[in-house]
Design a protein around this motif. Structure first.
Motif, PDB file in Angstrom:
ATOM      1  N   ILE A 183     -49.653  10.104 -38.858  1.00 28.61           N
ATOM      2  CA  ILE A 183     -48.945   9.277 -37.871  1.00 28.61           C
ATOM      3  C   ILE A 183     -49.309   9.686 -36.444  1.00 28.61           C
ATOM      4  N   LEU A 184     -49.270  10.992 -36.182  1.00 29.10           N
ATOM      5  CA  LEU A 184     -49.540  11.466 -34.825  1.00 29.10           C
ATOM      6  C   LEU A 184     -50.973  11.188 -34.401  1.00 29.10           C
ATOM      7  N   ASN A 185     -51.898  11.188 -35.339  1.00 30.26           N
ATOM      8  CA  ASN A 185     -53.282  10.888 -34.988  1.00 30.26           C
ATOM      9  C   ASN A 185     -53.505   9.402 -34.747  1.00 30.26           C
ATOM     10  N   ILE A 186     -52.808   8.549 -35.473  1.00 31.37           N
ATOM     11  CA  ILE A 186     -52.866   7.120 -35.160  1.00 31.37           C
ATOM     12  C   ILE A 186     -52.329   6.898 -33.745  1.00 31.37           C
ATOM     13  N   ALA A 187     -51.208   7.553 -33.444  1.00 30.20           N
ATOM     14  CA  ALA A 187     -50.628   7.422 -32.104  1.00 30.20           C
ATOM     15  C   ALA A 187     -51.583   7.925 -31.030  1.00 30.20           C
ATOM     16  N   ARG A 188     -52.254   9.047 -31.314  1.00 27.24           N
ATOM     17  CA  ARG A 188     -53.181   9.617 -30.335  1.00 27.24           C
ATOM     18  C   ARG A 188     -54.322   8.651 -30.028  1.00 27.24           C
ATOM     19  N   THR A 189     -54.876   8.052 -31.086  1.00 30.99           N
ATOM     20  CA  THR A 189     -55.997   7.142 -30.856  1.00 30.99           C
ATOM     21  C   THR A 189     -55.546   5.857 -30.171  1.00 30.99           C
ATOM     22  N   LEU A 190     -54.350   5.386 -30.480  1.00 29.00           N
ATOM     23  CA  LEU A 190     -53.822   4.207 -29.785  1.00 29.00           C
ATOM     24  C   LEU A 190     -53.606   4.510 -28.302  1.00 29.00           C
ATOM     25  N   SER A 191     -53.080   5.698 -28.011  1.00 31.19           N
ATOM     26  CA  SER A 191     -52.904   6.094 -26.604  1.00 31.19           C
ATOM     27  C   SER A 191     -54.247   6.174 -25.888  1.00 31.19           C
ATOM     28  N   ASN A 192     -55.275   6.612 -26.619  1.00 25.21           N
ATOM     29  CA  ASN A 192     -56.607   6.705 -26.012  1.00 25.21           C
ATOM     30  C   ASN A 192     -57.126   5.343 -25.575  1.00 25.21           C
ATOM     31  N   ILE A 193     -56.768   4.291 -26.304  1.00 27.12           N
ATOM     32  CA  ILE A 193     -57.204   2.950 -25.904  1.00 27.12           C
ATOM     33  C   ILE A 193     -56.674   2.629 -24.512  1.00 27.12           C
ATOM     34  N   SER A 194     -55.379   2.858 -24.302  1.00 26.48           N
ATOM     35  CA  SER A 194     -54.803   2.558 -22.984  1.00 26.48           C
ATOM     36  C   SER A 194     -55.304   3.527 -21.926  1.00 26.48           C
ATOM     37  N   ASP A 195     -55.534   4.785 -22.304  1.00 27.20           N
ATOM     38  CA  ASP A 195     -56.084   5.753 -21.341  1.00 27.20           C
ATOM     39  C   ASP A 195     -57.458   5.306 -20.849  1.00 27.20           C
ATOM     40  N   LYS A 196     -58.306   4.876 -21.790  1.00 28.28           N
ATOM     41  CA  LYS A 196     -59.649   4.429 -21.408  1.00 28.28           C
ATOM     42  C   LYS A 196     -59.593   3.123 -20.625  1.00 28.28           C
ATOM     43  N   ALA A 197     -58.628   2.282 -20.947  1.00 32.21           N
ATOM     44  CA  ALA A 197     -58.440   1.055 -20.178  1.00 32.21           C
ATOM     45  C   ALA A 197     -58.049   1.388 -18.736  1.00 32.21           C
ATOM     46  N   LYS A 198     -57.161   2.365 -18.584  1.00 33.60           N
ATOM     47  CA  LYS A 198     -56.756   2.781 -17.247  1.00 33.60           C
ATOM     48  C   LYS A 198     -57.929   3.382 -16.482  1.00 33.60           C
ATOM     49  N   ASP A 199     -58.755   4.196 -17.152  1.00 30.98           N
ATOM     50  CA  ASP A 199     -59.945   4.773 -16.515  1.00 30.98           C
ATOM     51  C   ASP A 199     -60.888   3.665 -16.031  1.00 30.98           C
ATOM     52  N   SER A 200     -61.047   2.643 -16.854  1.00 32.62           N
ATOM     53  CA  SER A 200     -61.908   1.518 -16.474  1.00 32.62           C
ATOM     54  C   SER A 200     -61.344   0.803 -15.253  1.00 32.62           C
ATOM     55  N   ALA A 201     -60.033   0.608 -15.255  1.00 35.65           N
ATOM     56  CA  ALA A 201     -59.383  -0.060 -14.124  1.00 35.65           C
ATOM     57  C   ALA A 201     -59.539   0.754 -12.841  1.00 35.65           C
ATOM     58  N   GLU A 202     -59.429   2.064 -12.975  1.00 35.15           N
ATOM     59  CA  GLU A 202     -59.576   2.923 -11.802  1.00 35.15           C
ATOM     60  C   GLU A 202     -60.998   2.864 -11.249  1.00 35.15           C
ATOM     61  N   ARG A 203     -61.978   2.747 -12.139  1.00 32.68           N
ATOM     62  CA  ARG A 203     -63.367   2.630 -11.676  1.00 32.68           C
ATOM     63  C   ARG A 203     -63.572   1.313 -10.935  1.00 32.68           C
ATOM     64  N   ILE A 204     -62.939   0.246 -11.396  1.00 32.22           N
ATOM     65  CA  ILE A 204     -63.014  -1.032 -10.680  1.00 32.22           C
ATOM     66  C   ILE A 204     -62.380  -0.897  -9.304  1.00 32.22           C
ATOM     67  N   ARG A 205     -61.237  -0.197  -9.241  1.00 26.90           N
ATOM     68  CA  ARG A 205     -60.584   0.016  -7.942  1.00 26.90           C
ATOM     69  C   ARG A 205     -61.515   0.747  -6.978  1.00 26.90           C
ATOM     70  N   LEU A 206     -62.217   1.763  -7.487  1.00 30.14           N
ATOM     71  CA  LEU A 206     -63.141   2.516  -6.635  1.00 30.14           C
ATOM     72  C   LEU A 206     -64.283   1.624  -6.147  1.00 30.14           C
ATOM     73  N   MET A 207     -64.790   0.764  -7.025  1.00 29.00           N
ATOM     74  CA  MET A 207     -65.857  -0.142  -6.615  1.00 29.00           C
ATOM     75  C   MET A 207     -65.367  -1.134  -5.550  1.00 29.00           C
ATOM     76  N   MET A 208     -64.118  -1.538  -5.690  1.00 34.19           N
ATOM     77  CA  MET A 208     -63.519  -2.467  -4.708  1.00 34.19           C
ATOM     78  C   MET A 208     -63.401  -1.810  -3.337  1.00 34.19           C
ATOM     79  N   ASN A 209     -63.151  -0.521  -3.345  1.00 34.16           N
ATOM     80  CA  ASN A 209     -62.867   0.184  -2.085  1.00 34.16           C
ATOM     81  C   ASN A 209     -64.115   0.686  -1.376  1.00 34.16           C
ATOM     82  N   LYS A 210     -65.281   0.534  -2.009  1.00 33.08           N
ATOM     83  CA  LYS A 210     -66.521   1.033  -1.378  1.00 33.08           C
ATOM     84  C   LYS A 210     -67.023   0.054  -0.323  1.00 33.08           C
TER      85      LYS A 210
END
Length: 224
Positions: free
Chosen positions: A197-224
């Motif tokens: 159970i905890l590993n399913i939760a960990r991998t699901l959390s990783n999806i949103s973590d990577k989505a947030k990382d992608s969003a942050e990279r877009i923000r950085l590109m916007m600000n350049k």
């Protein structure tokens, strides 16, 4: 490779959108697999989860083709390095979805408490929502470029990024609640079920973590 070069000539984000389309298919397929897991339809879930793995492989191949085609001689509205970093982060969303699918395939669980399954499903729904928003964000970034960075299109991009961040924060709360439940119900769960159970939760959390990382990279590109 010529196809990708032509796309880059139009916009640095056209190839990224092509890759994002497959990442979106990957997470949407995972969403179906997770629902089947929740319903206990394991035979059909396994078929769908295997499709997640296949789609992640497609995303990987597209990523490599884009990287090989992205010449330093191309003149683009954003730096080549920024495009490559973003591509890597976007691909990690599909990787995390594949990781979840693998954990779903490991066993056919019996006797997992309903409230734990409910939270897993909520985490999946929210994480996949974040991944879908990443697709929306890269499409919107293309609109920003094509509009010549108009204020209206920029503000819409920031709205999407803020929504991704909000979803990721919500998942953190669900993750904490799930961990509490697993330990509260330690007498009802085997060690193996708790680990699963905890590993399913960990991998699901990783999806949103990577989505947030992608969003942050877009923000950085916007600000350049």
């Amino acid at each position: 490779m010529q196809v990708w070069t032509k796309l880059f000539a139009k916009s640095p984000f056209k190839p990224l959108i092509k890759h994002a389309d497959v990442v979106l298919q990957t997470v949407e397929t995972l969403e179906k697999a997770l629902r089947l897991w929740y319903e206990g339809n394991f035979e059909e879930m396994e078929r769908v989860a295997i499709e997640v793995d296949r789609l992640e492989d497609v995303a990987d191949r597209i990523k490599e083709e884009i990287r090989d085609s992205l010449s330093s001689k191309l003149l683009m509205a954003v730096a080549r390095e920024d495009v490559l970093v973003y591509l890597h982060m976007q691909d990690k969303v599909a990787d995390a979805a594949e990781d979840t699918a693998k954990w779903l395939l490991i066993k056919r669980p019996n006797g997992i408490p309903a409230d734990i399954k409910d939270i897993i499903l909520q985490m999946g729904t929210e994480s996949i929502k974040a991944a879908k928003l990443v697709h929306e964000a890269i499409v919107q970034m293309d609109r920003v470029i094509e509009s010549g960075f108009t204020e209206k299109e920029i503000e819409r991009e920031y709205e999407i990024i803020r929504e991704i961040e909000s979803v990721e924060s919500k998942i953190d709360g669900l993750d904490t609640r799930l961990m509490q439940l697993v330990f509260e119900k330690e007498n009802e769960l085997s060690w193996g079920d708790g680990f699963y159970i905890l590993n399913i939760a960990r991998t699901l959390s990783n999806i949103s973590d990577k989505a947030k990382d992608s969003a942050e990279r877009i923000r950085l590109m916007m600000n350049k």
